[in-house]
Design a protein around this motif. Structure first.
Motif, PDB file in Angstrom:
ATOM      1  N   PHE A   1       0.837  -1.195   0.000  1.00 22.72           N
ATOM      2  CA  PHE A   1       0.000   0.000   0.000  1.00 22.72           C
ATOM      3  C   PHE A   1       0.872   1.245   0.000  1.00 22.72           C
ATOM      4  O   PHE A   1       2.051   1.207   0.360  1.00 22.72           O
ATOM      5  CB  PHE A   1      -0.987   0.016   1.177  1.00 22.72           C
ATOM      6  CG  PHE A   1      -0.374   0.069   2.557  1.00 22.72           C
ATOM      7  CD1 PHE A   1       0.271   1.209   3.044  1.00 22.72           C
ATOM      8  CD2 PHE A   1      -0.457  -1.036   3.406  1.00 22.72           C
ATOM      9  CE1 PHE A   1       0.808   1.252   4.311  1.00 22.72           C
ATOM     10  CE2 PHE A   1       0.082  -1.001   4.687  1.00 22.72           C
ATOM     11  CZ  PHE A   1       0.718   0.148   5.144  1.00 22.72           C
ATOM     12  N   ALA A   2       0.265   2.346  -0.426  1.00 26.17           N
ATOM     13  CA  ALA A   2       0.953   3.642  -0.454  1.00 26.17           C
ATOM     14  C   ALA A   2      -0.014   4.715   0.016  1.00 26.17           C
ATOM     15  O   ALA A   2      -1.232   4.572  -0.103  1.00 26.17           O
ATOM     16  CB  ALA A   2       1.453   3.951  -1.860  1.00 26.17           C
ATOM     17  N   PHE A   3       0.526   5.780   0.556  1.00 27.23           N
ATOM     18  CA  PHE A   3      -0.295   6.918   0.969  1.00 27.23           C
ATOM     19  C   PHE A   3       0.531   8.185   0.840  1.00 27.23           C
ATOM     20  O   PHE A   3       1.769   8.131   0.811  1.00 27.23           O
ATOM     21  CB  PHE A   3      -0.785   6.748   2.420  1.00 27.23           C
ATOM     22  CG  PHE A   3       0.309   6.569   3.435  1.00 27.23           C
ATOM     23  CD1 PHE A   3       0.959   7.660   4.004  1.00 27.23           C
ATOM     24  CD2 PHE A   3       0.712   5.287   3.814  1.00 27.23           C
ATOM     25  CE1 PHE A   3       1.972   7.487   4.936  1.00 27.23           C
ATOM     26  CE2 PHE A   3       1.736   5.103   4.739  1.00 27.23           C
ATOM     27  CZ  PHE A   3       2.361   6.203   5.303  1.00 27.23           C
ATOM     28  N   GLY A   4      -0.136   9.311   0.740  1.00 27.90           N
ATOM     29  CA  GLY A   4       0.586  10.569   0.608  1.00 27.90           C
ATOM     30  C   GLY A   4      -0.246  11.725   1.115  1.00 27.90           C
ATOM     31  O   GLY A   4      -1.474  11.725   0.994  1.00 27.90           O
ATOM     32  N   MET A   5       0.443  12.703   1.689  1.00 27.34           N
ATOM     33  CA  MET A   5      -0.266  13.869   2.231  1.00 27.34           C
ATOM     34  C   MET A   5       0.566  15.122   2.024  1.00 27.34           C
ATOM     35  O   MET A   5       1.797  15.067   1.922  1.00 27.34           O
ATOM     36  CB  MET A   5      -0.556  13.674   3.720  1.00 27.34           C
ATOM     37  CG  MET A   5       0.676  13.656   4.613  1.00 27.34           C
ATOM     38  SD  MET A   5       0.342  13.048   6.271  1.00 27.34           S
ATOM     39  CE  MET A   5       0.527  11.261   6.006  1.00 27.34           C
ATOM     40  N   GLY A   6      -0.104  16.271   1.945  1.00 31.13           N
ATOM     41  CA  GLY A   6       0.577  17.551   1.894  1.00 31.13           C
ATOM     42  C   GLY A   6       0.849  18.034   3.315  1.00 31.13           C
ATOM     43  O   GLY A   6      -0.072  18.104   4.133  1.00 31.13           O
ATOM     44  N   ILE A   7       2.107  18.329   3.621  1.00 30.15           N
ATOM     45  CA  ILE A   7       2.450  18.742   4.986  1.00 30.15           C
ATOM     46  C   ILE A   7       1.802  20.085   5.319  1.00 30.15           C
ATOM     47  O   ILE A   7       1.326  20.303   6.431  1.00 30.15           O
ATOM     48  CB  ILE A   7       3.976  18.806   5.156  1.00 30.15           C
ATOM     49  CG1 ILE A   7       4.579  17.408   4.939  1.00 30.15           C
ATOM     50  CG2 ILE A   7       4.346  19.320   6.547  1.00 30.15           C
ATOM     51  CD1 ILE A   7       6.090  17.366   5.024  1.00 30.15           C
ATOM     52  N   GLU A   8       1.752  21.003   4.328  1.00 32.90           N
ATOM     53  CA  GLU A   8       1.119  22.298   4.579  1.00 32.90           C
ATOM     54  C   GLU A   8      -0.329  22.121   5.036  1.00 32.90           C
ATOM     55  O   GLU A   8      -0.788  22.817   5.955  1.00 32.90           O
ATOM     56  CB  GLU A   8       1.146  23.165   3.306  1.00 32.90           C
ATOM     57  CG  GLU A   8       2.451  23.849   3.042  1.00 32.90           C
ATOM     58  CD  GLU A   8       3.460  22.971   2.309  1.00 32.90           C
ATOM     59  OE1 GLU A   8       4.528  23.472   1.934  1.00 32.90           O
ATOM     60  OE2 GLU A   8       3.183  21.767   2.109  1.00 32.90           O
ATOM     61  N   ARG A   9      -1.046  21.200   4.411  1.00 36.87           N
ATOM     62  CA  ARG A   9      -2.462  21.015   4.773  1.00 36.87           C
ATOM     63  C   ARG A   9      -2.593  20.529   6.209  1.00 36.87           C
ATOM     64  O   ARG A   9      -3.456  20.991   6.954  1.00 36.87           O
ATOM     65  CB  ARG A   9      -3.125  20.022   3.817  1.00 36.87           C
ATOM     66  CG  ARG A   9      -4.597  19.763   4.178  1.00 36.87           C
ATOM     67  CD  ARG A   9      -5.369  19.166   3.029  1.00 36.87           C
ATOM     68  NE  ARG A   9      -6.755  18.919   3.374  1.00 36.87           N
ATOM     69  CZ  ARG A   9      -7.700  19.844   3.431  1.00 36.87           C
ATOM     70  NH1 ARG A   9      -7.386  21.105   3.199  1.00 36.87           N
ATOM     71  NH2 ARG A   9      -8.936  19.533   3.737  1.00 36.87           N
ATOM     72  N   ILE A  10      -1.720  19.604   6.617  1.00 32.32           N
ATOM     73  CA  ILE A  10      -1.765  19.105   7.996  1.00 32.32           C
ATOM     74  C   ILE A  10      -1.457  20.228   8.980  1.00 32.32           C
ATOM     75  O   ILE A  10      -2.120  20.374  10.014  1.00 32.32           O
ATOM     76  CB  ILE A  10      -0.764  17.950   8.183  1.00 32.32           C
ATOM     77  CG1 ILE A  10      -1.066  16.794   7.208  1.00 32.32           C
ATOM     78  CG2 ILE A  10      -0.789  17.454   9.626  1.00 32.32           C
ATOM     79  CD1 ILE A  10      -2.376  16.117   7.436  1.00 32.32           C
ATOM     80  N   VAL A  11      -0.454  21.063   8.646  1.00 28.06           N
ATOM     81  CA  VAL A  11      -0.092  22.184   9.529  1.00 28.06           C
ATOM     82  C   VAL A  11      -1.246  23.177   9.622  1.00 28.06           C
ATOM     83  O   VAL A  11      -1.579  23.675  10.712  1.00 28.06           O
ATOM     84  CB  VAL A  11       1.175  22.900   9.023  1.00 28.06           C
ATOM     85  CG1 VAL A  11       1.500  24.101   9.898  1.00 28.06           C
ATOM     86  CG2 VAL A  11       2.356  21.937   9.013  1.00 28.06           C
ATOM     87  N   MET A  12      -1.879  23.474   8.482  1.00 26.67           N
ATOM     88  CA  MET A  12      -2.983  24.430   8.466  1.00 26.67           C
ATOM     89  C   MET A  12      -4.149  23.935   9.321  1.00 26.67           C
ATOM     90  O   MET A  12      -4.807  24.711  10.012  1.00 26.67           O
ATOM     91  CB  MET A  12      -3.435  24.689   7.026  1.00 26.67           C
ATOM     92  CG  MET A  12      -2.396  25.449   6.195  1.00 26.67           C
ATOM     93  SD  MET A  12      -2.808  25.579   4.441  1.00 26.67           S
ATOM     94  CE  MET A  12      -3.997  26.923   4.485  1.00 26.67           C
ATOM     95  N   LEU A  13      -4.385  22.620   9.294  1.00 26.63           N
ATOM     96  CA  LEU A  13      -5.457  22.051  10.108  1.00 26.63           C
ATOM     97  C   LEU A  13      -5.097  22.084  11.586  1.00 26.63           C
ATOM     98  O   LEU A  13      -5.889  22.525  12.424  1.00 26.63           O
ATOM     99  CB  LEU A  13      -5.724  20.603   9.677  1.00 26.63           C
ATOM    100  CG  LEU A  13      -6.320  20.393   8.294  1.00 26.63           C
ATOM    101  CD1 LEU A  13      -6.425  18.901   7.995  1.00 26.63           C
ATOM    102  CD2 LEU A  13      -7.690  21.043   8.205  1.00 26.63           C
TER     103      LEU A  13
END
Length: 338
Positions: free
Chosen positions: A301-313
């Motif tokens: 499996f693979a996954f990916g996220m934007g770090i900026e979005r996590i910080v903004m949340l």
């Protein structure tokens, strides 16, 4: 391996340098690129799954012990107290310290969460070729999914580009390593997008990849729930919605339950209480085959996220441009990390 870590910890504890040069030699030996700590992380890849949690914690504790040991020595030479010259080696007052960047804070938190369950960090070039950024990931030249990523190409050579995701690092790692593979690939990525409060042409991603025998979608869901609970709180809930990515099948978007406690929560969740945090899925067999891995023998499996979005949340930042403007008034809000 625990015995080896304990022996290294005992050596570190007993280290007593005579001068600044001794400290630097010690730092390079243990924390350098080819140092003892990185060798331990390489050996950690082969540790049985049932032992990874304990050994991972021990290695991280050793890392903190090393940093604390090195920072505890001060060999600055004191100037003559009777001179009229300013003592340039004198320690500064601590009432005007800087702060770590919020992107660095969250990136390190994410890496620590996944490191505790056996993921190691892999890095790759930001200037990529078409194969590693697109074609190997089941996205040939004529594929319509390329329109989802308005890419910066090098004008003199259209096959060279600024990577549009860190999935290219995963391709390079799979080409050069045999399963089991369990890696994180953080880094800068580039897309030709109009800059606004919610989008930027430069941003940061962190992607994960796990390849082994009998890896299932249930393993993916458990991993992501563990991540959400560690980053957003033990009572966090997630949901998975069907989606499409050319390099995973099946694919999903993952939402975390944010709640509806106030007017701002209603606004950012559009009244649902849920917020999208990442995309994920089972690695497409074509991708495994392109990277020299037998899809009949291995799954992943693979996954990916934007770090900026996590910080903004997490920190309720409402404008992505603040991360790149170096406004001291903004950055000072994060000096709690020191």
């Amino acid at each position: 391996m625990i015995k080896k870590i304990n022996e290294i910890a005992a050596t570190v504890k007993g280290f007593l340098p005579k001068n600044k040069n001794d400290v630097e030699v010690f730092r390079i030996k243990y924390l350098g690129k080819s140092g003892v700590l990185n060798q331990l992380f390489e050996e950690f890849k082969n540790v049985p799954v049932e032992e990874k949690k304990e050994i991972g914690r021990s290695i991280n504790n050793l890392k903190e012990q090393l940093k604390n040991k090195i920072s505890s020595f001060d060999f600055s030479e004191k100037k003559n107290q009777n001179t009229n010259f300013e003592d340039l080696t004198k320690k500064v007052k601590v009432n005007n310290l800087g702060s770590r960047h919020p992107l660095s804070i969250i990136e390190e938190e994410i890496i620590e969460v996944f490191s505790s369950i056996g993921f190691s960090v892999a890095e790759g070039p930001e200037i990529e070729d078409d194969w590693h950024n697109f074609s190997a990931l089941n996205t040939p030249e004529e594929h319509p999914a390329r329109d989802m990523q308005d890419t910066f190409f090098i004008q003199s050579d259209p096959s060279i580009l600024l990577r549009s995701h860190t999935s290219s690092v995963q391709v390079r790692h799979m080409e050069n390593n045999s399963p089991p593979i369990r890696i994180l690939s953080p880094g800068r990525v580039y897309r030709n997008e109009a800059i606004s409060s919610r989008a930027h042409c430069l941003f940061h991603q962190i992607e994960g990849l796990y390849i082994d025998k009998d890896v299932s979608f249930a393993d993916l869901k458990k991993t992501l729930l563990f991540f959400a609970k560690k980053l957003f709180g033990e009572n966090s809930k997630i949901r998975l919605r069907p989606s499409f990515f050319p390099f995973t099948e099946p694919s999903a978007e993952v939402d975390v339950y944010w709640g509806l406690k106030n007017e701002n929560d209603y606004r950012i969740t559009k009244g649902t209480g849920w917020l999208e945090i990442l995309g994920c899925g089972m690695v497409d067999p074509n991708v495994l085959e392109n990277c020299g891995i037998d899809p009949k023998k291995y799954t992943g499996f693979a996954f990916g996220m934007g770090i900026e979005r996590i910080v903004m949340l997490k920190y309720k930042v409402d404008d992505i441009r603040l991360f790149f403007e170096n406004d001291v008034r903004f950055l000072k809000q994060f000096n709690f990390s020191l």
